[in-house]
Design an enzyme around this catalytic site. Structure first.
Site, short mmCIF file in Angstrom:
data_model
loop_
_atom_site.label_atom_id
_atom_site.label_comp_id
_atom_site.label_asym_id
_atom_site.label_seq_id
_atom_site.Cartn_x
_atom_site.Cartn_y
_atom_site.Cartn_z
N ASN A 170 44.45 -13.04 1.36
CA ASN A 170 44.67 -14.49 1.35
C ASN A 170 45.55 -14.91 0.18
OD1 ASN A 170 43.43 -15.07 3.69
ND2 ASN A 170 41.63 -16.05 2.82
N ARG A 219 39.25 -29.52 6.01
CA ARG A 219 38.96 -29.10 4.63
C ARG A 219 40.28 -28.84 3.87
NH1 ARG A 219 34.35 -24.58 5.91
NH2 ARG A 219 35.70 -24.21 7.69
N CYS A 279 40.22 -21.79 3.14
CA CYS A 279 40.32 -20.41 2.63
C CYS A 279 41.37 -20.20 1.54
CB CYS A 279 40.59 -19.46 3.79
SG CYS A 279 39.18 -19.35 4.90
P1 NAD Z 1 31.36 -23.00 7.87
O1 NAD Z 1 31.02 -23.98 6.83
O2 NAD Z 1 32.14 -23.43 9.08
O3 NAD Z 1 30.03 -22.30 8.42
C1 NAD Z 1 28.98 -21.89 7.63
C2 NAD Z 1 27.68 -22.16 8.40
O4 NAD Z 1 26.63 -21.52 7.71
C3 NAD Z 1 27.33 -23.63 8.47
O5 NAD Z 1 27.14 -23.98 9.84
C4 NAD Z 1 26.03 -23.76 7.66
O6 NAD Z 1 25.15 -24.72 8.18
C5 NAD Z 1 25.47 -22.35 7.78
N1 NAD Z 1 24.57 -21.91 6.72
C6 NAD Z 1 24.75 -22.00 5.38
N2 NAD Z 1 23.73 -21.41 4.72
C7 NAD Z 1 22.88 -20.93 5.67
C8 NAD Z 1 21.66 -20.22 5.63
N3 NAD Z 1 21.11 -19.86 4.46
N4 NAD Z 1 21.06 -19.91 6.79
C9 NAD Z 1 21.61 -20.26 7.97
N5 NAD Z 1 22.79 -20.92 8.06
C10 NAD Z 1 23.41 -21.25 6.94
O7 NAD Z 1 32.12 -21.82 7.12
P2 NAD Z 1 33.23 -20.83 7.72
O8 NAD Z 1 34.55 -21.48 7.74
O9 NAD Z 1 32.69 -20.22 8.95
O10 NAD Z 1 33.27 -19.74 6.56
C11 NAD Z 1 32.24 -18.80 6.38
C12 NAD Z 1 32.76 -17.71 5.45
O11 NAD Z 1 33.83 -17.00 6.09
C13 NAD Z 1 33.32 -18.22 4.13
O12 NAD Z 1 33.02 -17.30 3.12
C14 NAD Z 1 34.82 -18.24 4.39
O13 NAD Z 1 35.57 -18.10 3.21
C15 NAD Z 1 35.00 -17.03 5.27
N6 NAD Z 1 36.16 -17.08 6.15
C16 NAD Z 1 36.49 -18.25 6.76
C17 NAD Z 1 37.58 -18.26 7.62
C18 NAD Z 1 37.99 -19.54 8.30
O14 NAD Z 1 39.12 -19.60 8.80
N7 NAD Z 1 37.15 -20.56 8.35
C19 NAD Z 1 38.32 -17.09 7.87
C20 NAD Z 1 37.91 -15.92 7.26
C21 NAD Z 1 36.83 -15.92 6.39
#
Ligand code: NAD
Length: 433
Positions: free
Chosen positions: A215, A334, A267
């Site tokens: 990234n 975001r 990200c």
């Molecule tokens: P997001 O905020 O869309 O989803 C996270 C989910 O986790 C939420 O629905 C939240 O309610 C849930 N959650 C949090 N704590 C919890 C717990 N203890 N138990 C159960 N559920 C819980 O986030 P995202 O965009 O999916 O990102 C997740 C991870 O993946 C991050 O580390 C991000 O950097 C990484 N990532 C994101 C992308 C992207 O494009 N969004 C791509 C690659 C990696």
């Protein structure tokens, strides 16, 4: 294999749905009961092409289910994915509290199963985390009394892009599996077998680092081309010609060389900052990476200043901001540059209207999102293109010109052809052209 995915957001839900499609039995968990209720009915709380159909299909054939009860989801799972958010803290470091909580919850569930003969689960971290998180997860489980033979910790970072997430997951450039034992590596490799992808087997820390570095490199390409665009603008050279030519060099590559208002999303900005912090904690000042985020932050200021310079008296002038999502193909806002721009224009004294095909609210107090693009353009002194939605290129520009008060375009994504726009009677300003 039976899979449990903790976190049903952009990454967790795509992972769960795609693994179900590949034949696994998946239970997705989320702490938010409203999300679980709507997902169980086949409704997705965000926009991602192809995902809702995939979830509905797998709900019907019984390969995916949703719950907020981790115990229920994890007790029979062979593999537990952690896909919770890791947002930035004030100092730019990653907030790992959700990952820590998820690991603690897994430990509690496994404690209840301790008497089960041959208890063994693979805990896979898909969240983007600072190097060393794998060790923290291991410690959390061991501290709860779970013996090392009952679990393996794996790092399997996700590289999907919102807007093309399903296709990215199903056709990855590579799959990175960081593990300390071949048993876990073989099991996770098996999960992805039918994708025929290039699989990289490495240790956990290296896998964690690969994600941050990927990234950060993409962000560096964008800030690099934006810096060059800012120079081009001053010396009368068109950045799109320069970027197009350098991109043909296979060592450089064409992608991520589009000058504009900079990157947003959940990200790139956070992962660059987090890597700066990883370096700082290791006693190294990551100058280049700091500059990458600084250039990015200034890019939207420059764009706003350009609009301000064109209209020295902002009062009574109205700007239509086209595109709210941080990129096309998603409704994710975001760190969206559009929101920063709207706030700045408003603070400068402009009236602001806005439109996005997927985002129906401006998310800026006092600014209302229009129902369609021409409503947003009505009576405007200029249009600022901020998200490169393909449909914006297909606008009826004659109608747009007649709807606007003044035919002025600020193209924050260099998505329109300046010659064509000028022929159509617009004053056109791109970035670095
Ligand atoms: P997001 O905020 O869309 O989803 C996270 C989910 O986790 C939420 O629905 C939240 O309610 C849930 N959650 C949090 N704590 C919890 C717990 N203890 N138990 C159960 N559920 C819980 O986030 P995202 O965009 O999916 O990102 C997740 C991870 O993946 C991050 O580390 C991000 O950097 C990484 N990532 C994101 C992308 C992207 O494009 N969004 C791509 C690659 C990696």
């Amino acid at each position: 294999m039976k899979i449990c995915v903790i976190g049903s957001g952009y990454v967790g839900l795509v992972t769960g749905a795609c693994l179900a499609n590949l034949g696994s039995h998946v239970t997705c968990v989320d702490k938010d009961p409203e999300k679980i209720e709507s997902l169980s009915a086949g409704h997705i709380h965000f926009f991602e092409p192809g995902l809702e159909e995939m979830v509905k299909f797998n709900l019907k054939n019984g390969r995916i289910s949703f719950t907020s009860d981790l115990d229920r989801a994890a007790k029979d799972a062979d593999v537990i994915f952690i896909a919770v958010g890791t947002p930035p803290k004030r100092d730019g470091s990653a907030d790992i509290s959700s990952v820590v909580r998820a690991a603690g919850d897994i430990a509690k569930t496994m404690k209840k199963l301790k008497s089960r003969k041959g208890l063994y689960k693979i805990i896979v971290n898909k969240s983007t985390v600072p190097v060393g998180m794998g060790d923290i997860v291991t410690k959390i489980l061991k501290r709860s009394g779970i013996p090392g033979r009952s679990f393996s910790v794996v790092s399997n970072p996700e590289f999907l892009s919102e807007g093309s997430a399903v296709s990215d997951f199903m056709n990855p450039d590579r799959i990175v599996i960081g593990a300390s034992d071949t048993k876990a590596f073989d099991a996770i490799t098996q999960l992805y077998r039918s994708l025929n992808a290039h699989i990289i087997f490495t240790d956990i820390k290296t896998a964690e680092m690969i994600k941050y570095v990927s990234n950060s490199f993409l962000a560096t390409k964008i800030s690099f081309v934006n810096e060059i665009a800012n120079i081009c603008e001053r010396i009368g050279v068109d950045i799109t010609a320069v970027a197009g030519a350098i991109g043909l060099d296979q060592r450089i590559g064409k992608k991520f060389l589009n000058a504009g208002v900079g990157y947003g999303g959940s990200c790139l900005p956070k992962d660059v900052s987090a890597l700066v912090n990883v370096a700082k904690n290791a006693g190294y000042r990551a100058q280049l990476l700091k500059g990458v985020n600084e250039i990015n932050e200034k890019q939207i200021d420059r764009f706003a200043a350009r609009i301000r310079a064109y209209f020295p008296g902002a009062a009574g002038k109205k700007i239509a901001v086209l595109g709210i999502a941080f990129k096309p193909g998603t409704d994710d806002i975001r760190e969206a540059p559009s929101i920063k721009l709207m706030k700045k224009l408003k603070a400068m004294g402009f009236a602001v209207s806005c439109f996005d095909p997927a985002v129906k609210k401006s998310h800026v107090p006092g600014i209302t999102a229009s129902e369609d693009v021409y409503c947003a353009l009505k009576g405007c002194d200029a249009a600022a293109f901020v998200t490169e939605w393909p449909q914006f290129k297909q606008l009826n520009f004659e109608l747009a010109r007649n709807t606007m008060k003044k035919p002025v375009i600020f193209d924050g994504r260099n998505m329109l052809n300046p010659g064509v726009m000028r022929e159509q009677g617009f004053k056109y300003f791109g970035v670095g052209r």
